[in-house]
Motif scaffolding. Sequence first.
Motif, short mmCIF file in Angstrom:
data_model
loop_
_atom_site.label_atom_id
_atom_site.label_comp_id
_atom_site.label_asym_id
_atom_site.label_seq_id
_atom_site.Cartn_x
_atom_site.Cartn_y
_atom_site.Cartn_z
N PHE A 1 35.36 -44.05 63.17
CA PHE A 1 34.31 -45.02 62.86
C PHE A 1 34.07 -44.91 61.36
CE2 PHE A 1 30.19 -47.03 62.79
CZ PHE A 1 30.17 -47.85 63.91
N ASP A 2 34.42 -45.97 60.60
CA ASP A 2 34.34 -45.92 59.15
C ASP A 2 33.33 -46.87 58.54
OD1 ASP A 2 36.57 -44.02 58.81
OD2 ASP A 2 37.81 -45.67 59.54
N VAL A 3 33.20 -48.06 59.13
CA VAL A 3 32.33 -49.10 58.56
C VAL A 3 31.49 -49.70 59.68
CG1 VAL A 3 32.25 -51.29 57.30
CG2 VAL A 3 34.06 -49.63 56.78
N LEU A 4 30.20 -49.86 59.41
CA LEU A 4 29.29 -50.58 60.30
C LEU A 4 28.77 -51.78 59.53
CD1 LEU A 4 27.64 -50.98 62.86
CD2 LEU A 4 25.93 -49.41 61.89
N GLU A 5 29.23 -52.96 59.93
CA GLU A 5 28.80 -54.21 59.30
C GLU A 5 27.95 -54.96 60.30
OE1 GLU A 5 30.78 -58.00 56.94
OE2 GLU A 5 32.02 -56.30 57.52
N MET A 6 26.73 -55.31 59.89
CA MET A 6 25.79 -55.90 60.84
C MET A 6 25.16 -57.18 60.33
SD MET A 6 23.60 -52.67 62.31
CE MET A 6 22.61 -52.53 60.84
N HIS B 1 26.02 -40.20 59.74
CA HIS B 1 25.38 -40.46 58.45
C HIS B 1 26.08 -41.64 57.79
CE1 HIS B 1 22.96 -36.74 58.36
NE2 HIS B 1 23.92 -36.34 59.19
N LEU B 2 25.29 -42.59 57.31
CA LEU B 2 25.82 -43.81 56.72
C LEU B 2 25.27 -44.01 55.32
CD1 LEU B 2 25.26 -46.01 59.89
CD2 LEU B 2 27.46 -45.17 59.07
N ARG B 3 26.04 -44.70 54.50
CA ARG B 3 25.64 -45.06 53.14
C ARG B 3 25.66 -46.58 53.04
NH1 ARG B 3 28.05 -46.93 48.86
NH2 ARG B 3 30.15 -46.83 49.71
N LEU B 4 24.56 -47.15 52.54
CA LEU B 4 24.49 -48.61 52.39
C LEU B 4 25.43 -49.05 51.28
CD1 LEU B 4 23.09 -51.27 53.24
CD2 LEU B 4 21.40 -50.82 51.44
N HIS C 1 22.64 -59.41 56.05
CA HIS C 1 24.04 -58.99 56.25
C HIS C 1 24.16 -57.62 55.60
CE1 HIS C 1 28.58 -59.97 55.56
NE2 HIS C 1 28.40 -58.99 56.41
N LEU C 2 24.31 -56.60 56.43
CA LEU C 2 24.34 -55.20 55.98
C LEU C 2 25.72 -54.62 56.18
CD1 LEU C 2 21.09 -54.19 57.86
CD2 LEU C 2 21.27 -54.49 55.39
N VAL C 3 26.17 -53.86 55.20
CA VAL C 3 27.43 -53.14 55.33
C VAL C 3 27.15 -51.68 55.00
CG1 VAL C 3 29.82 -52.88 54.57
CG2 VAL C 3 28.78 -55.17 54.69
N TYR C 4 27.43 -50.82 55.97
CA TYR C 4 27.29 -49.38 55.80
C TYR C 4 28.68 -48.73 55.90
CZ TYR C 4 22.25 -49.69 56.63
OH TYR C 4 20.91 -49.98 56.55
N GLU C 5 28.87 -47.70 55.13
CA GLU C 5 30.08 -46.89 55.23
C GLU C 5 29.68 -45.51 55.71
OE1 GLU C 5 31.54 -47.17 51.24
OE2 GLU C 5 32.37 -49.18 51.58
N VAL C 6 30.55 -44.88 56.46
CA VAL C 6 30.26 -43.53 56.92
C VAL C 6 30.21 -42.62 55.70
CG1 VAL C 6 31.14 -41.57 58.26
CG2 VAL C 6 31.21 -43.87 59.22
#
Length: 177
Positions: free
Chosen positions: A126-131, A153-156, A168-173
């Motif tokens: 799991f590398d990217v959470l785009e919401m 843990h995620l970084r915006l 529109h949010l993009v988080y990276e692990v």
Amino acid sequence: MTGTVWHCHIAVSLDGKIARPDGSFDWLEGYPAEEFGIGAFLAGVDGILMGRQTYEAIRRMGDWPYPGKRTIVMTHRPLPDPPEGVEARSGDLGAVAAGFEQGGCRRVWIEGGSQVIQGMIAARRFDVLEMALIPIVLGDGIPLFRPGTPELHLRLASCTQRSRGALHLVYEVAHPA
């Protein structure tokens, strides 16, 4: 470490739901997926991983929207008349993920649902959470993160306002130092 990026691109309500209790997502009407970059995202996806309920919801909508994309549906039951490139699998998600990686997939969409997402976090794939964060409180529904989901843990990476108050949010692990 593989060169595969495991990317979850999903819509979520303010209270963290990805669908109503019956699996429907009519609450997304009025929030076009194009505003959240779904076209460009899909163009860069080599494979798709989803659960059975997600697959069934997509099939109810009509024609298969992902032609040419290798798709694995996690299920214990056979898929009647699946579209070309779609296969049913069960068992260890890590082994399924390894199959995508060995097949040369550079970016795999973890489409959902929450059980598949939880399993991929546990498998450390799991590398990217785009919401698309939609300004609605559903109350009841299917949560994005189920109880028992491992800590993550995620970084915006980015946050962009869209129409009607959506984000529109993009988080990276964020890997611990």
